[in-house]
Design a protein around this motif. Structure first.
Motif, mmCIF file in Angstrom:
data_model
loop_
_atom_site.group_PDB
_atom_site.id
_atom_site.type_symbol
_atom_site.label_atom_id
_atom_site.label_comp_id
_atom_site.label_asym_id
_atom_site.label_seq_id
_atom_site.Cartn_x
_atom_site.Cartn_y
_atom_site.Cartn_z
ATOM 1 N N ALA A 1 0.856 -1.185 0.000
ATOM 2 C CA ALA A 1 0.000 0.000 0.000
ATOM 3 C C ALA A 1 0.890 1.232 0.000
ATOM 4 C CB ALA A 1 -0.901 -0.008 1.227
ATOM 5 N N GLU A 2 0.408 2.286 -0.594
ATOM 6 C CA GLU A 2 1.171 3.525 -0.608
ATOM 7 C C GLU A 2 1.413 3.966 0.829
ATOM 8 O OE1 GLU A 2 1.865 3.567 -4.463
ATOM 9 O OE2 GLU A 2 2.459 5.253 -3.205
ATOM 10 N N GLY A 3 2.640 4.271 1.147
ATOM 11 C CA GLY A 3 2.984 4.702 2.500
ATOM 12 C C GLY A 3 3.627 6.070 2.481
ATOM 13 N N ASP A 4 4.052 6.492 3.636
ATOM 14 C CA ASP A 4 4.726 7.775 3.745
ATOM 15 C C ASP A 4 6.079 7.718 3.054
ATOM 16 O OD1 ASP A 4 2.676 8.837 5.268
ATOM 17 O OD2 ASP A 4 3.627 8.302 7.175
ATOM 18 N N ARG A 5 6.421 8.798 2.374
ATOM 19 C CA ARG A 5 7.762 8.932 1.814
ATOM 20 C C ARG A 5 8.660 9.415 2.946
ATOM 21 N NH1 ARG A 5 9.334 6.542 -2.454
ATOM 22 N NH2 ARG A 5 10.875 8.131 -2.798
ATOM 23 N N VAL A 6 9.816 8.781 3.092
ATOM 24 C CA VAL A 6 10.741 9.144 4.158
ATOM 25 C C VAL A 6 12.132 9.374 3.594
ATOM 26 C CG1 VAL A 6 9.460 7.916 5.966
ATOM 27 C CG2 VAL A 6 11.249 6.718 4.708
ATOM 28 N N GLY B 1 3.866 -5.948 11.522
ATOM 29 C CA GLY B 1 4.153 -5.119 12.680
ATOM 30 C C GLY B 1 5.561 -4.574 12.769
ATOM 31 N N ARG B 2 6.404 -4.873 11.793
ATOM 32 C CA ARG B 2 7.772 -4.367 11.800
ATOM 33 C C ARG B 2 7.914 -3.280 10.742
ATOM 34 N NH1 ARG B 2 11.450 -9.693 12.029
ATOM 35 N NH2 ARG B 2 13.062 -8.219 12.593
ATOM 36 N N LYS B 3 8.737 -2.271 11.009
ATOM 37 C CA LYS B 3 8.930 -1.144 10.103
ATOM 38 C C LYS B 3 10.078 -1.419 9.131
ATOM 39 C CE LYS B 3 5.884 1.620 11.915
ATOM 40 N NZ LYS B 3 4.566 1.489 11.394
ATOM 41 N N TYR B 4 9.816 -1.164 7.867
ATOM 42 C CA TYR B 4 10.809 -1.335 6.816
ATOM 43 C C TYR B 4 10.795 -0.112 5.911
ATOM 44 C CZ TYR B 4 10.659 -6.362 7.862
ATOM 45 O OH TYR B 4 10.718 -7.582 8.477
ATOM 46 N N ILE B 5 11.911 0.103 5.216
ATOM 47 C CA ILE B 5 11.875 1.028 4.103
ATOM 48 C C ILE B 5 11.847 0.166 2.853
ATOM 49 C CG2 ILE B 5 12.918 3.035 5.197
ATOM 50 C CD1 ILE B 5 15.591 2.174 3.915
ATOM 51 N N ILE C 1 14.984 7.888 10.348
ATOM 52 C CA ILE C 1 14.221 8.393 9.208
ATOM 53 C C ILE C 1 13.438 9.637 9.600
ATOM 54 C CG2 ILE C 1 13.996 6.182 8.001
ATOM 55 C CD1 ILE C 1 11.206 5.911 9.237
ATOM 56 N N ARG C 2 13.116 10.451 8.606
ATOM 57 C CA ARG C 2 12.265 11.621 8.783
ATOM 58 C C ARG C 2 11.240 11.628 7.667
ATOM 59 N NH1 ARG C 2 14.265 11.289 12.822
ATOM 60 N NH2 ARG C 2 15.751 12.616 13.869
ATOM 61 N N LYS C 3 9.986 11.954 8.018
ATOM 62 C CA LYS C 3 8.924 12.031 7.019
ATOM 63 C C LYS C 3 9.176 13.231 6.110
ATOM 64 C CE LYS C 3 3.973 12.236 6.410
ATOM 65 N NZ LYS C 3 2.668 12.213 7.020
ATOM 66 N N ILE C 4 8.928 13.029 4.825
ATOM 67 C CA ILE C 4 9.039 14.110 3.852
ATOM 68 C C ILE C 4 7.654 14.725 3.723
ATOM 69 C CG2 ILE C 4 9.501 14.699 1.454
ATOM 70 C CD1 ILE C 4 11.393 12.248 1.383
ATOM 71 N N ASP C 5 7.568 16.017 3.965
ATOM 72 C CA ASP C 5 6.276 16.703 3.855
ATOM 73 C C ASP C 5 5.902 16.871 2.402
ATOM 74 O OD1 ASP C 5 5.987 17.012 6.623
ATOM 75 O OD2 ASP C 5 7.283 18.785 6.589
ATOM 76 N N ASN C 6 4.653 16.524 2.061
ATOM 77 C CA ASN C 6 4.144 16.733 0.699
ATOM 78 C C ASN C 6 3.800 18.201 0.543
ATOM 79 O OD1 ASN C 6 4.410 14.053 0.138
ATOM 80 N ND2 ASN C 6 2.322 13.560 0.701
ATOM 81 N N VAL C 7 4.333 18.821 -0.468
ATOM 82 C CA VAL C 7 4.072 20.243 -0.697
ATOM 83 C C VAL C 7 3.121 20.403 -1.852
ATOM 84 C CG1 VAL C 7 5.114 22.456 -1.238
ATOM 85 C CG2 VAL C 7 6.337 20.833 0.175
#
Length: 179
Positions: free
Chosen positions: A126-131, A150-154, A173-179
């Motif tokens: 599924a589409e997730g947050d860009r980091v 339940g585990r986080k991956y890139i 990691i840091r979330k990239i804000d959508n502009v």
């Protein structure tokens, strides 16, 4: 999303299937023929009762990545006897699967960083947050954050092949804000 239909004169990363245990031979022949290839492999320590041995393990057995034009891809089918076929995007008329350059660069960095195991998943994520990765060997790269069991991956998408996953800690990691 850009079209993944390869142009005849534009180089792309194609996913090639090779005969069993012929990844290295196929890659060497591709190289001798002037193709750019990538064989994703990792060094592992195998423990025996009396010793340890370092071996290379292919991340994707029987698959190698070939960077060439559509004409070069067709030519390679005739010139490399270790090659069986190229991956297709669909089950109907043949349409070669292509991996975008940015995705390939991230996948290579995942494999080459050597810290964590790279997992390949064929399930459509599924589409997730860009980091953006802010520390570690993949620092500066942009990826997609996913959760699997339940585990986080890139994730670095590899076209029809699926996605390469590597486990990541939240503080790197840091979330990239959508502009």
């Amino acid at each position: 999303m850009p079209s993944m239909t390869p142009g005849a004169d534009e180089p792309h990363w194609f996913i090639a299937y090779v005969k069993t245990c012929c990844e290295r031979k196929a890659g060497e022949l591709f190289f001798k023929l002037g193709y750019e290839v990538y064989l994703p492999c990792r060094r592992e320590v195998r423990r025996r009762s009396d010793r340890e041995k370092v071996v290379e393990r292919f991340v994707l057995p029987r698959m190698i990545f070939v960077h060439t034009t559509e004409k070069g891809r067709i030519r390679s089918l005739k010139l490399n006897p270790y090659l069986t076929c190229y991956m297709s995007r669909n089950k109907g008329p043949f349409a070669p699967a292509v991996v975008r350059d940015e995705e390939m660069d991230t996948f290579r960095a995942m494999v080459d960083c050597g810290k964590e195991d790279v997992t390949i998943t064929t399930e459509q994520l599924a589409e997730g947050d860009r980091v953006r990765i802010v520390k570690g060997p993949l620092e500066g790269r942009e990826c997609e954050l996913v959760s699997v069991q339940g585990r986080k991956y890139i994730a670095s998408r590899l076209g029809i092949l699926g996605a390469a996953l590597i486990e990541i800690t939240a503080d790197s990691i840091r979330k990239i804000d959508n502009v």
